[in-house]
Design a protein around this motif. Sequence first.
Motif, PDB file in Angstrom:
ATOM      1  N   GLN A 195       0.881  -1.158  -0.032  1.00 19.78           N
ATOM      2  CA  GLN A 195       0.054   0.143   0.022  1.00 19.78           C
ATOM      3  C   GLN A 195       0.840   1.188  -0.140  1.00 19.78           C
ATOM      4  OE1 GLN A 195      -2.708   0.332   3.482  1.00 19.78           O
ATOM      5  NE2 GLN A 195      -4.016   1.796   2.208  1.00 19.78           N
ATOM      6  N   ALA A 196       0.458   2.180  -0.770  1.00 21.85           N
ATOM      7  CA  ALA A 196       1.248   3.375  -0.873  1.00 21.85           C
ATOM      8  C   ALA A 196       0.548   4.603   0.033  1.00 21.85           C
ATOM      9  CB  ALA A 196       1.378   3.828  -2.305  1.00 21.85           C
ATOM     10  N   ASN A 197       1.178   5.496   0.292  1.00 19.72           N
ATOM     11  CA  ASN A 197       0.390   6.514   0.935  1.00 19.72           C
ATOM     12  C   ASN A 197       0.931   8.085   0.395  1.00 19.72           C
ATOM     13  OD1 ASN A 197      -1.072   8.378   2.918  1.00 19.72           O
ATOM     14  ND2 ASN A 197       0.660   8.200   4.413  1.00 19.72           N
ATOM     15  N   GLY A 198       0.016   8.727  -0.102  1.00 18.26           N
ATOM     16  CA  GLY A 198       0.075   9.973  -0.761  1.00 18.26           C
ATOM     17  C   GLY A 198       1.248  10.099  -2.150  1.00 18.26           C
ATOM     18  N   MET A 199       1.027   8.941  -3.104  1.00 17.21           N
ATOM     19  CA  MET A 199       1.917   9.127  -4.069  1.00 17.21           C
ATOM     20  C   MET A 199       1.257   9.502  -5.292  1.00 17.21           C
ATOM     21  SD  MET A 199       4.446   5.823  -3.514  1.00 17.21           S
ATOM     22  CE  MET A 199       5.330   5.613  -2.145  1.00 17.21           C
ATOM     23  N   ASN A 200       0.051   9.807  -4.977  1.00 15.22           N
ATOM     24  CA  ASN A 200      -0.619  10.247  -6.367  1.00 15.22           C
ATOM     25  C   ASN A 200      -0.246  11.653  -7.081  1.00 15.22           C
ATOM     26  OD1 ASN A 200      -1.623  11.155  -3.752  1.00 15.22           O
ATOM     27  ND2 ASN A 200      -3.413  12.000  -4.780  1.00 15.22           N
ATOM     28  N   GLY A 206      -1.874   7.312 -16.795  1.00 16.75           N
ATOM     29  CA  GLY A 206      -2.013   5.999 -17.339  1.00 16.75           C
ATOM     30  C   GLY A 206      -0.848   5.065 -17.150  1.00 16.75           C
ATOM     31  N   GLU A 207      -0.027   5.360 -16.333  1.00 18.91           N
ATOM     32  CA  GLU A 207       1.178   4.410 -16.052  1.00 18.91           C
ATOM     33  C   GLU A 207       1.324   3.983 -14.642  1.00 18.91           C
ATOM     34  OE1 GLU A 207       4.891   5.685 -17.734  1.00 18.91           O
ATOM     35  OE2 GLU A 207       4.314   5.788 -19.644  1.00 18.91           O
ATOM     36  N   ASN A 208       0.213   3.814 -13.967  1.00 23.63           N
ATOM     37  CA  ASN A 208       0.442   3.507 -12.616  1.00 23.63           C
ATOM     38  C   ASN A 208       0.272   2.049 -12.427  1.00 23.63           C
ATOM     39  OD1 ASN A 208      -0.074   6.050 -12.365  1.00 23.63           O
ATOM     40  ND2 ASN A 208      -2.078   5.990 -11.489  1.00 23.63           N
ATOM     41  N   GLN A 209       1.469   1.402 -12.763  1.00 25.30           N
ATOM     42  CA  GLN A 209       1.949  -0.070 -12.650  1.00 25.30           C
ATOM     43  C   GLN A 209       2.837  -0.136 -11.614  1.00 25.30           C
ATOM     44  OE1 GLN A 209       2.572  -1.592 -16.416  1.00 25.30           O
ATOM     45  NE2 GLN A 209       0.471  -2.487 -16.593  1.00 25.30           N
ATOM     46  N   LEU A 210       2.451  -1.571 -11.014  1.00 22.59           N
ATOM     47  CA  LEU A 210       3.633  -2.204  -9.995  1.00 22.59           C
ATOM     48  C   LEU A 210       4.203  -3.332 -10.887  1.00 22.59           C
ATOM     49  CD1 LEU A 210       4.774  -2.399  -7.292  1.00 22.59           C
ATOM     50  CD2 LEU A 210       3.014  -4.018  -6.700  1.00 22.59           C
ATOM     51  N   LEU A 211       5.581  -2.865 -10.967  1.00 22.40           N
ATOM     52  CA  LEU A 211       6.394  -4.054 -11.832  1.00 22.40           C
ATOM     53  C   LEU A 211       7.058  -4.879 -10.834  1.00 22.40           C
ATOM     54  CD1 LEU A 211       8.050  -1.601 -14.319  1.00 22.40           C
ATOM     55  CD2 LEU A 211       6.091  -2.800 -14.645  1.00 22.40           C
ATOM     56  N   VAL A 212       7.190  -6.238 -11.140  1.00 25.50           N
ATOM     57  CA  VAL A 212       7.470  -7.199 -10.441  1.00 25.50           C
ATOM     58  C   VAL A 212       8.706  -8.050 -11.232  1.00 25.50           C
ATOM     59  CG1 VAL A 212       6.832  -9.356  -8.980  1.00 25.50           C
ATOM     60  CG2 VAL A 212       5.087  -7.556  -9.224  1.00 25.50           C
ATOM     61  N   ASN A 213       9.793  -8.312 -10.407  1.00 21.31           N
ATOM     62  CA  ASN A 213      10.744  -8.939 -11.421  1.00 21.31           C
ATOM     63  C   ASN A 213      11.150 -10.053  -9.958  1.00 21.31           C
ATOM     64  OD1 ASN A 213      14.167  -9.304 -11.269  1.00 21.31           O
ATOM     65  ND2 ASN A 213      12.940  -9.398 -13.058  1.00 21.31           N
ATOM     66  N   TRP A 214      10.918 -11.207 -10.384  1.00 17.06           N
ATOM     67  CA  TRP A 214      11.061 -12.357  -9.470  1.00 17.06           C
ATOM     68  C   TRP A 214      12.061 -13.488 -10.200  1.00 17.06           C
ATOM     69  CZ3 TRP A 214       6.987 -16.723  -8.195  1.00 17.06           C
ATOM     70  CH2 TRP A 214       7.228 -17.342  -7.159  1.00 17.06           C
ATOM     71  N   GLN A 215      13.191 -13.848  -9.618  1.00 15.72           N
ATOM     72  CA  GLN A 215      14.109 -14.824 -10.047  1.00 15.72           C
ATOM     73  C   GLN A 215      14.231 -15.913  -8.973  1.00 15.72           C
ATOM     74  OE1 GLN A 215      17.573 -12.642 -11.180  1.00 15.72           O
ATOM     75  NE2 GLN A 215      16.440 -10.773 -11.900  1.00 15.72           N
ATOM     76  N   ASN A 302      13.109 -16.905 -14.526  1.00 12.06           N
ATOM     77  CA  ASN A 302      12.882 -15.179 -14.360  1.00 12.06           C
ATOM     78  C   ASN A 302      11.393 -15.202 -14.754  1.00 12.06           C
ATOM     79  OD1 ASN A 302      15.776 -14.231 -13.953  1.00 12.06           O
ATOM     80  ND2 ASN A 302      16.238 -16.035 -15.520  1.00 12.06           N
ATOM     81  N   ALA A 303      10.894 -14.165 -14.131  1.00 11.45           N
ATOM     82  CA  ALA A 303       9.447 -13.567 -14.284  1.00 11.45           C
ATOM     83  C   ALA A 303       9.543 -12.192 -14.331  1.00 11.45           C
ATOM     84  CB  ALA A 303       8.559 -14.403 -13.327  1.00 11.45           C
ATOM     85  N   ASN A 304       9.103 -11.571 -15.234  1.00 10.91           N
ATOM     86  CA  ASN A 304       9.065 -10.059 -15.377  1.00 10.91           C
ATOM     87  C   ASN A 304       7.643  -9.805 -15.425  1.00 10.91           C
ATOM     88  OD1 ASN A 304      11.630  -8.809 -15.123  1.00 10.91           O
ATOM     89  ND2 ASN A 304      12.063 -10.044 -17.094  1.00 10.91           N
ATOM     90  N   LEU A 305       6.825  -9.278 -14.291  1.00 15.89           N
ATOM     91  CA  LEU A 305       5.483  -9.135 -14.421  1.00 15.89           C
ATOM     92  C   LEU A 305       5.143  -7.768 -14.222  1.00 15.89           C
ATOM     93  CD1 LEU A 305       5.200 -11.895 -11.950  1.00 15.89           C
ATOM     94  CD2 LEU A 305       4.743 -12.329 -14.560  1.00 15.89           C
ATOM     95  N   ALA A 306       3.844  -7.500 -14.128  1.00 14.79           N
ATOM     96  CA  ALA A 306       2.997  -6.084 -14.178  1.00 14.79           C
ATOM     97  C   ALA A 306       1.500  -6.171 -13.645  1.00 14.79           C
ATOM     98  CB  ALA A 306       3.119  -5.233 -15.115  1.00 14.79           C
ATOM     99  N   THR A 307       1.249  -5.472 -12.471  1.00 17.63           N
ATOM    100  CA  THR A 307       0.050  -5.671 -11.932  1.00 17.63           C
ATOM    101  C   THR A 307      -0.162  -4.167 -11.505  1.00 17.63           C
ATOM    102  OG1 THR A 307      -1.463  -6.562 -10.443  1.00 17.63           O
ATOM    103  CG2 THR A 307       0.696  -5.903  -9.587  1.00 17.63           C
ATOM    104  N   THR A 308      -1.629  -3.831 -11.238  1.00 20.78           N
ATOM    105  CA  THR A 308      -2.305  -2.553 -10.958  1.00 20.78           C
ATOM    106  C   THR A 308      -1.677  -1.911  -9.627  1.00 20.78           C
ATOM    107  OG1 THR A 308      -4.311  -3.558  -9.823  1.00 20.78           O
ATOM    108  CG2 THR A 308      -4.262  -3.149 -12.241  1.00 20.78           C
ATOM    109  N   PHE A 309      -1.602  -0.768  -9.623  1.00 21.34           N
ATOM    110  CA  PHE A 309      -1.180  -0.053  -8.335  1.00 21.34           C
ATOM    111  C   PHE A 309      -1.932   1.068  -8.242  1.00 21.34           C
ATOM    112  CE2 PHE A 309       1.815   2.976  -6.584  1.00 21.34           C
ATOM    113  CZ  PHE A 309       2.016   2.124  -5.297  1.00 21.34           C
ATOM    114  N   ASP A 310      -2.575   1.496  -7.161  1.00 22.83           N
ATOM    115  CA  ASP A 310      -2.822   2.705  -6.667  1.00 22.83           C
ATOM    116  C   ASP A 310      -2.235   3.416  -5.740  1.00 22.83           C
ATOM    117  OD1 ASP A 310      -4.772   4.825  -6.029  1.00 22.83           O
ATOM    118  OD2 ASP A 310      -6.059   3.669  -4.895  1.00 22.83           O
ATOM    119  N   PRO A 311      -1.562   4.684  -6.397  1.00 19.60           N
ATOM    120  CA  PRO A 311      -0.636   5.338  -5.640  1.00 19.60           C
ATOM    121  C   PRO A 311      -1.086   6.164  -4.465  1.00 19.60           C
ATOM    122  CG  PRO A 311      -0.981   6.362  -7.709  1.00 19.60           C
ATOM    123  CD  PRO A 311      -1.828   5.073  -8.024  1.00 19.60           C
ATOM    124  N   SER A 312      -2.511   6.288  -4.680  1.00 17.82           N
ATOM    125  CA  SER A 312      -3.139   7.147  -3.612  1.00 17.82           C
ATOM    126  C   SER A 312      -3.231   6.422  -2.148  1.00 17.82           C
ATOM    127  CB  SER A 312      -4.522   7.559  -4.119  1.00 17.82           C
ATOM    128  OG  SER A 312      -5.595   6.479  -4.388  1.00 17.82           O
TER     129      SER A 312
END
Length: 640
Positions: A195-200, A206-215, A302-312
């Motif tokens: 969870q983010a706080n105050g990052m809006n 349109g680029e509010n994404q959480l990128l995930v790199n898992w190895q 190796n997995a490079n993924l992306a999911t939704t993220f709410d900066p607010s």
Amino acid sequence: MDKNTIIGFVLIAAVLFGFAWWQQPSEEQIKQQRIEFVKDSIANAKKIAAQKNKAAQAAQQNAMASADSSALFYSALKGTAQDIVLKNDKVELTLNTKGGVVKQAVIKNYVGHDVTSKKDRSKDKKDVTLFTGEDQNLNFMLATKTDNIETKDLYFTPSNVTDSTVTLTATATNGKTLTLNYTLGKSYMLRLSLQANGMNGIFKPGENQLLVNWQEKCKQQELGYTFENRYATLTYKNSEGSTDYLSETAEKEETMEEALDWIAFKNQFFSAVMISKDGFATGAKLKSTPLQKESHYLKQYNANLATTFDPSGAKVSEFEFFFGPNDFRLLKSIEEESKFGKELEMQRLVYLGWPLFRIINRWFTIYVFDWLSKIFPMGVVLILITMLLKFITYPMVKKSYMSSAKMRVLKPKLDEATKQYNKPEDQMQKQQAMMQMYSEYGVSPLSGCLPMLIQMPIWIAMFNFVPNAIQLRGESFLWMDDLSTYDPIISWGSNLWLIGDHISLTCILFCSANILYSWFTMQQQKDQMVGQQAEQMKMMQWMMYLMPLMFFFMFNDYSSGLNFYYFVSLFFSAAIMWGLRKTTNDKKLLAILEARREENKKNPKKQGGLAARMQALQQMQQQQMEENRRRQEELNRKKQ
């Protein structure tokens, strides 16, 4: 100037020149002074260079400090790494405050093999270490307008620390925070809310994404590297479809065209799985690379993924992690334990084969296996399952055997009826005569193949089930220390081509039983073959006897449980064939067939089914041969 003044100046000059001459240094002194001068010059040059370098470093540090002070998480880039342990009766997970992710997963109550020592079992541990900080890396990244925020660089402050919970907070400027809340369930599930706080406002539209790199470097957990490596796969679940996996034998990289529910880094008996509540977006890049046996690692995932993220911070990004055994029943229950309400189908991590074989394993083998394993040791369970399957298939096997026995007792009559068709050009007529006699006696020439066809689906189903049955792991029976891996009677240090570094006793028993069963089968089929079929059977005999040799090279590295099952199955099959042969009265059977033939003559029936189609095909071929023969004779007459 008078005379006395001149004399005075001359005397002073003489004294000065004389003193200067007397104080003049020797050549050695002059050489030493020159050396000291050079040394002083070099020292002064080094001193000046050091002062300049110190000034440059200070300027660089000031510049870096100025840049860091402008970073969003400047204060979180410094700190002291601290380990935090979450644990229950099933698993122990170690998190690190630098990066805020799990750096080590220990699965309890499963023996952790020391794979560097194949014989000394005293070095085994009571628990399995699925991975350590050197083996796995998980990084969450947020791409803002000015810079990239990566959790692997941040030091988090822990709070709300218990055996099952911890809150990790990274503090940014102007009161902004990034919080990771972990909760460990009662089994193998770990929940994470990010969870983010105050990052809006700090992200591009349109680029509010959480990128995930898992190895992960998938560790070798079992003693048989080659066998375990066959079942180690990077597996994934499509949001709108079923599960799939990357190649288990070759390096493979894919870009997903569909959204994904979860990603699993799987070895033979244990998996690390990451599930996203909102799913991983299309375009995920997955890669699996096989590693060398000497490294004691199976594959690099190796997995490079992306999911939704709410900066607010109004909505959290939620994940669930599974660190545990590949147990079919357990994985099926994970769907109920999950809070996401998805059809996860994680039981697919236990591969049960293609649809037909999966049905056999899913609705028969697993139920019987679970029931029997509550009462008997695992080795006895394999024997009892074999006996049960033989009991179920016995009526079909007996019916098939009796069909072959009918052909055997009819062989003398067939030889007599077809002896006039011994020329090569008469083989079609011979086949037609044989089919006619089979029809009169009500015998099918193809029924003798059914015993193998009946057993083949069960054999293949067990081939898929036994290597994936974690219940066999670490279980001993008779001379076998572990039913999930090979049982060497001879071992050596280096790998030999086709054989490896050992010879498995159960593999020898399986191949021996295969030879015995092949001999029974060949004897039965040889007694019923006529003419050209008998000649072809001689060639087939060599192939049937060579197959066990081929199986030895294939199955020498397979688990002793699988080889033991095949050995017991073939032994019982040979025993059944022997028993049926001994209890069949050929004279009585021939009398029954003769009575049936007389009945068919009185009440002739139209031939149908496969026999009718074969006879029609033979007639068509005979007509074609006759037509070709007439054409050839016509051509010969014209040439004359």
